[in-house]
Design a protein around this motif. Sequence first.
Motif, PDB file in Angstrom:
ATOM      1  N   LYS A  86       0.833  -1.204   0.000  1.00  0.00           N
ATOM      2  CA  LYS A  86       0.000   0.000   0.000  1.00  0.00           C
ATOM      3  C   LYS A  86       0.868   1.255   0.000  1.00  0.00           C
ATOM      4  CE  LYS A  86      -4.007  -0.746   1.315  1.00  0.00           C
ATOM      5  NZ  LYS A  86      -5.324  -1.029   1.927  1.00  0.00           N
ATOM      6  N   ILE A  87       0.388   2.272  -0.719  1.00  0.00           N
ATOM      7  CA  ILE A  87       1.045   3.578  -0.656  1.00  0.00           C
ATOM      8  C   ILE A  87       0.189   4.487   0.205  1.00  0.00           C
ATOM      9  CG2 ILE A  87       1.657   5.636  -2.006  1.00  0.00           C
ATOM     10  CD1 ILE A  87       2.413   3.655  -4.265  1.00  0.00           C
ATOM     11  N   SER A 128       1.858   9.642  -6.250  1.00  0.00           N
ATOM     12  CA  SER A 128       1.474   8.347  -5.665  1.00  0.00           C
ATOM     13  C   SER A 128       0.671   7.485  -6.636  1.00  0.00           C
ATOM     14  CB  SER A 128       0.643   8.568  -4.397  1.00  0.00           C
ATOM     15  OG  SER A 128       1.412   9.191  -3.404  1.00  0.00           O
ATOM     16  N   GLY A 164       1.662   3.764  -7.477  1.00  0.00           N
ATOM     17  CA  GLY A 164       0.709   2.696  -7.177  1.00  0.00           C
ATOM     18  C   GLY A 164       0.371   1.873  -8.401  1.00  0.00           C
ATOM     19  N   VAL A 197      -3.549   3.245  -3.380  1.00  0.00           N
ATOM     20  CA  VAL A 197      -3.041   4.450  -2.724  1.00  0.00           C
ATOM     21  C   VAL A 197      -4.077   4.908  -1.705  1.00  0.00           C
ATOM     22  CG1 VAL A 197      -2.482   6.903  -3.102  1.00  0.00           C
ATOM     23  CG2 VAL A 197      -1.789   5.172  -4.806  1.00  0.00           C
ATOM     24  N   GLN A 229      -9.174   5.709  -0.124  1.00  0.00           N
ATOM     25  CA  GLN A 229      -8.289   4.793  -0.831  1.00  0.00           C
ATOM     26  C   GLN A 229      -8.603   4.964  -2.325  1.00  0.00           C
ATOM     27  OE1 GLN A 229      -6.792   0.633   0.320  1.00  0.00           O
ATOM     28  NE2 GLN A 229      -8.702   0.202  -0.723  1.00  0.00           N
TER      29      GLN A 229
END
Lengths: 195, 195
Positions: free
Chosen positions: A53-54, A65, A69, A76, B29
């Motif tokens: 996970k970012i 990001s 990702g 992300v 997310q």
Amino acid sequence: MKLLKEKIEREGRVLSENVLKVDSFLNHQIDPVLMQAIGEEFAARFKDAGITKILTIESSGIAPSMFAGLTLGVPVVFARKRKSLTLSDNLFSSKVHSFTKDVTNDISVSKDFLSNEDVVLIIDDFLANGQAALGLLDIVGQANAQTAGVGIVIEKGFQTGGSIIRERGVRVESLANIKSLVNGKVEFFEEEPTV
Amino acid sequence: MKLLKEKIEREGRVLSENVLKVDSFLNHQIDPVLMQAIGEEFAARFKDAGITKILTIESSGIAPSMFAGLTLGVPVVFARKRKSLTLSDNLFSSKVHSFTKDVTNDISVSKDFLSNEDVVLIIDDFLANGQAALGLLDIVGQANAQTAGVGIVIEKGFQTGGSIIRERGVRVESLANIKSLVNGKVEFFEEEPTV
């Protein structure tokens, strides 16, 4: 990262010995081609770290990001700076002081999107005093997740954030590390070797 | 857009007859693979419109905009919700009320990044009451730029925003248009044909 440093030299505006404005390609207008290159560079540097996970923070961390990702094949999550009414109380949160804006924000991440099974790459646009990165590290810690490292687009290496984070044993990869903004001129540290 | 609707059906959470929460892939997310597909879909729909710039608003508009900008080969500008101390007074600004969060924000865009030579594609995550889109249209108008249209990831078609914007003669492309959230169930309007 050569492409990024050239862009900073061409378009960055030094407003003081502490302030570099890169609103033309990172913080207000965003260059998608450069963001793709930056995201892919982060992905390359952390490709063997087992990232799941970012974690970044709104708003300027989101663009780089996304491409990291996409390349790493992981989602992300962006920390929010204020609690939204549509987010529940199910939150990890931390306090982050922005010296640029002189405000302290609660940053928060839903517990739904970070767990003790995650290996997290933290990404942010700038590293200066380290407040945002420390807040994100705090949140990763609350989740009992593992931090693989911190990826920074532009580090102001003459400020203390980088040292503080590295002294904790956290791997920090900055794509451009600024040594000085004295006399209106951007001077970089030597490129760190790609690990 | 089939992929998006399936994702909404699978992961969207209906909190009330007015509130759909898509925090697992868009608003907190973010799914980079889906964002890439969404960005490419916007780019395809507006490929002949002569777009020179994408205008969005922090934070959730940024991710889909990045991929649209990459595909169309144009920069992305995101309107800020508060005036930052590192931005000058050289701003276009407008007021936007968020019914979800019950706050009114000043949104602003630097005059450096929008001009009367621009043909602008506005992108946002949600279209409900239309407040954000109207604010962005206002800013495009202040710059004497041309609006090619508005690209929306999820339109809540049972609210008034879409009608208000379309009645102004502005082209609106929504990738998923929700007819109803009654009884905890997401019902979509028929897919509009791709122009």
